[in-house]
Design an enzyme around this catalytic site. Structure first.
Site, short mmCIF file in Angstrom:
data_model
loop_
_atom_site.label_atom_id
_atom_site.label_comp_id
_atom_site.label_asym_id
_atom_site.label_seq_id
_atom_site.Cartn_x
_atom_site.Cartn_y
_atom_site.Cartn_z
N SER A 188 0.84 -1.20 0.00
CA SER A 188 0.00 0.00 0.00
C SER A 188 0.87 1.25 0.00
O SER A 188 2.05 1.20 0.32
CB SER A 188 -0.90 0.03 1.23
OG SER A 188 -1.75 -1.09 1.25
N HIS B 237 -0.55 3.55 4.98
CA HIS B 237 0.03 2.90 6.16
C HIS B 237 0.05 3.89 7.33
O HIS B 237 -0.23 3.52 8.47
CB HIS B 237 1.46 2.43 5.85
CG HIS B 237 1.50 1.20 4.98
ND1 HIS B 237 2.42 1.01 3.98
CD2 HIS B 237 0.72 0.09 4.98
CE1 HIS B 237 2.22 -0.18 3.41
NE2 HIS B 237 1.18 -0.74 4.00
N1 SAH Z 1 -0.42 -4.61 3.93
C1 SAH Z 1 0.12 -5.15 2.70
C2 SAH Z 1 -1.00 -5.16 1.68
C3 SAH Z 1 -0.84 -6.20 0.65
S1 SAH Z 1 -2.16 -6.22 -0.55
C4 SAH Z 1 1.27 -4.31 2.23
O1 SAH Z 1 1.16 -3.08 2.32
O2 SAH Z 1 2.27 -4.84 1.74
C5 SAH Z 1 -3.37 -7.23 0.24
C6 SAH Z 1 -2.89 -8.58 0.69
O3 SAH Z 1 -4.00 -9.30 1.19
C7 SAH Z 1 -2.27 -9.43 -0.40
O4 SAH Z 1 -0.97 -9.74 -0.04
C8 SAH Z 1 -3.16 -10.68 -0.47
O5 SAH Z 1 -2.44 -11.87 -0.72
C9 SAH Z 1 -3.77 -10.67 0.92
N2 SAH Z 1 -5.05 -11.39 1.01
C10 SAH Z 1 -6.09 -11.36 0.12
N3 SAH Z 1 -7.09 -12.17 0.55
C11 SAH Z 1 -6.67 -12.71 1.75
C12 SAH Z 1 -7.27 -13.63 2.65
N4 SAH Z 1 -8.48 -14.15 2.46
N5 SAH Z 1 -6.56 -13.96 3.75
C13 SAH Z 1 -5.33 -13.45 3.98
N6 SAH Z 1 -4.71 -12.59 3.15
C14 SAH Z 1 -5.38 -12.22 2.04
#
Ligand code: SAH
Length: 239
Positions: free
Chosen positions: A60, A65
């Site tokens: 993000s 964040h």
């Molecule tokens: N906070 C992270 C955001 C990553 S994007 C960052 O800033 O790096 C959202 C993330 O949610 C992805 O990595 C995806 O794999 C995860 N995600 C999607 N569905 C999910 C689920 N059902 N359970 C756990 N993680 C999930």
């Protein structure tokens, strides 16, 4: 907002977030300064924008964040009544936010669990965190842990003591179709959840951040904060 806080160094990025009042608490600023976003974002790490990290996931934007940590802060910091905060970071992806949260929960048993449903991303978060000495220490001591599971069902991580369960703060990093009841059940009293939820009414694919609070008596209140665009919480891809 995406361009406003961009910089050419980590310190410059955090200073711009501070100047633009996206970070307002000095403790939050200090935590962000300790984490080099270059360990987590594959390209242009000091841009205030999201970046693809593979598997359809993105790290993000820094301002998102910042807003998440500022909002959850009272439930992340150790206090006299809560010396060991327990924080769940659902959809931990790059692991960046998991690391920033680990800076804030303190060393007296504070815990942050980054939860992913894609094994490669669970591993990526841990690998990124291990790039710094402090990150390696968080992993070794168990202050930060990366786990595999479906975030819509939350996560149970046993603590040291009796009755050491539930979460003081839950951050959800992907958009939900609802405030999943299992997440709400795992929220402590008091506790706070920061969660992007798909709008019910709109024809377009709108989402808003909801701040869901559970008070000491277990009473739940929800506040709609602002519009966002997150990747969705989904089923884990097969194979
Ligand atoms: N906070 C992270 C955001 C990553 S994007 C960052 O800033 O790096 C959202 C993330 O949610 C992805 O990595 C995806 O794999 C995860 N995600 C999607 N569905 C999910 C689920 N059902 N359970 C756990 N993680 C999930």
């Amino acid at each position: 907002m995406a361009w406003r806080s961009s910089a050419s160094t980590n310190a410059g990025l955090i200073e711009n977030l501070w100047r633009n009042k996206l970070i307002t608490d000095p403790r939050v600023k200090e935590a962000f300064l300790k984490v080099d976003r270059a360990h987590y974002a594959p390209t242009s790490p000091y841009d205030d924008s999201p970046k693809p990290i593979g598997h359809r996931a993105t790290i993000s934007a820094p301002h998102m964040h910042a807003l998440a940590v500022e909002n959850l802060l009272p439930f992340i910091l150790p206090t006299t009544s809560r010396s060991a905060p327990r924080v769940l970071d659902i959809g931990s992806g790059s692991g960046y936010l998991t690391h920033v949260l680990a800076e804030l929960v303190g060393s007296e048993g504070g815990l942050v669990v980054g939860l992913e449903h894609i094994p490669e991303l669970r591993d990526l978060g841990a690998r990124n965190m291990a790039k710094s000495e402090e990150g390696r220490r968080f992993l070794e001591t168990g202050r930060a842990r990366f786990r595999l599971g479906d975030g819509r069902r939350g996560w149970t991580e046993p603590g040291e003591g009796e009755g050491d369960d539930g979460w003081d703060a839950i951050h959800v990093g992907a958009s939900a179709v609802e405030v999943h009841p299992e997440l709400l059940a795992q929220l402590r009293s008091p506790g706070r959840m920061f969660i992007p939820v798909d709008d019910e009414d709109g024809h377009d694919e709108g989402q808003h951040i909801w701040c869901v609070d559970k008070d000491e008596a277990g009473k739940v209140t929800r506040r709609k904060l602002f519009g966002v665009r997150y990747v969705p919480l989904t089923d884990a891809p097969v194979g």
